[in-house]
Design an enzyme around this catalytic site. Sequence first.
Site, PDB file in Angstrom:
ATOM      1  CB  CYS A  86      20.359   0.100 -37.977  1.00 22.75           C
ATOM      2  SG  CYS A  86      21.288   1.303 -38.906  1.00 22.75           S
ATOM      3  CB  CYS A 114      21.094 -11.048 -39.665  1.00 24.89           C
ATOM      4  SG  CYS A 114      19.507 -10.257 -39.356  1.00 24.89           S
TER       5      CYS A 114
END
Lengths: 271, 388
Positions: free
Chosen positions: A35, A105
């Site tokens: 990822c 994030c």
Amino acid sequence: MWEYTGKVKDHFLNPRNVGVVENADGIGEVGSLACGDALKLSFKLGSDNKIEDVKFQTFGCASAIASSSVLTEMLKGMTLEEAEKVSNEDIAEALGGLPREKMHCSVMGRDALEKAISNFRGQEAKKADGQIVCDCFGVTDKEIHRVVKEHNLSSIEEVTNYVKAGGGCQKCHADIQEILDSYKGDVKPKPAPLTNIRKIQLIQETLEREVRPTLKQDGGDIELVDVDGDKVLVRLQGRCSSCQASQATLKGHVEAKLRELVVDTLVVEEV
Amino acid sequence: MDTIYLDNNATTMTAPEVLQEMLPYFSELYGNPSSMHSFGGQVAEKIREARAKVAKLIGASPDEILFTSCGTESDSTAVMAALNAHPEKKHIVTTKVEHPAIKSLVEHLGTKGYRTTFVPVDAKGDLDLEFLFDSLDDDTAIVSIMWANNETGTIFPIEEIAAQVKKRGIVFHTDAVQAVGKIPLDMANSSVDMLSISGHKLHGPKGVGALYIRKGTKFSPMLIGGHQEKGRRAGTENTASIIGLGKAAELAAKNMAKENLQVAALRDRLEKGLLEKIPNARINGNPDSRLPNTTNISFEYVEGEAILLMMNELGICASSGSACTSGSLEPSHVLRAMGVPFTCAHGSIRFSLSIYNTQEEIDFVIEKLPPVIQRLRDMSPFWADRPQ
């Protein structure tokens, strides 16, 4: 180059609480090498049942590292019940905002926290059940449903910003669109237009309650000068007035808050 | 030490000699080269000189050079000219590792009724030539393949490919913006029909490019209007930049051999120094067939954007094939096409040098980068648990 706030840069260049807590009470791991970002969060409770120590290890970009770092600072001294309420928006806000493409994030931080708490309680971490929609990043339909619902998302781009789904080969775009379409009927109806007086009141309340406390933490402040239609004229004060990242604060934090809580067409300008 | 610029495949510094050559054409020599009077005529003469210099650099004839605004325009002009010249043909062949100037264009054309083939590469970044030649058929209008890859520097056997493609009567174009000025090219002894050049990749200015069009190649203009460029591209010439590109081409032709040795030596020093000091690092691309100025290195278990930003704090400019810097989330399409594992692909950095780099700068990077990588690895959950 991404436009990062001073806080993101600070937490990226000077990350706090890096590492793994010894004899941790709870550990949460999310993400993967494939990822492009991953986070391991570990914490230990003190005798008062508040988080005494918390550390992170992150593989990822500047905003992934900064999100992890600021999250550990936020968590220290919290009870688990308080920690559970930390949202990804709280993490982004503590950084003075993140570029919208980097919201995933902050989501990673929230997910790692959730897993760490589940780990402490001996609960099986919520499995990423459902059907994989995005093969590139291994995102399931259930995860997409969750973020669409929680954040009232309406476009594929927004889904990608939050959970990365659709950010790779893009073959899954039709499936993501289908999920988005299934929520179309649930999209909250637009509220009736605010009167000018009510709008100004709400702006003032939001600045007082949501914006000024954050700015004050950094030695800054903000003053409402005028409201002209959708234009909110403000003056930054204290450290904010000389801060190089003041534009990021205005747009990424002040404007975002006002748009979220008052009217989504407001534009904040400094005078 | 201020800025150490190791991102020359993104753009180069305009050479001081180039700038000097351009300056008068921003001020006192402002005539229109199409004018009948001598004030414009002297500018037209300088453009003729520039055309000759660009032609000489690639072994072409001046009337085979068309000035454009950039490499992307040259690429688009070439592909669209070939398609317009052969409206009955609906097949386009390119590679999986092209620059977006071609890749995005061909993908777009794929949605407009054209059949597209993207030729794969192997682990070193070399093209699968058998796949390429097998894909050609009577419906193929154009084959467009870059001369050298912008991310890894891998040089493709363009002469061999062009010769095979031409035997089939198919138009061959090459995006050579990374190759021109770095490796010798000779269109007089080549089968290439069209070749794209970009000014700012060889120490010329930005905003100017050129397209080599072999005599006899069917051509239709993208910009229609005035008679400039022999009717092949309307619009008043970007005179100063064209003159700058001419000077850059002249310098490249004169200094290429000597500069290549110097730049390759610096590149090799950088590569050797970094690989010696940093474990779990690897070179991407074919080291035996590569541009002299380029190296693409993967640092396992760390992410490219984080490396770039920490290097930025040290004044070192490079580029990353990582997802985060590109606005997309997947790592570089070039590295993925090469099958570079994710452990490496996310942490890849492209260093591209120029003649203006010094040994002192390279040694600074060799000294400063290893602690940056180590710092990020110490922060990474995968580093301690890596397979030994």
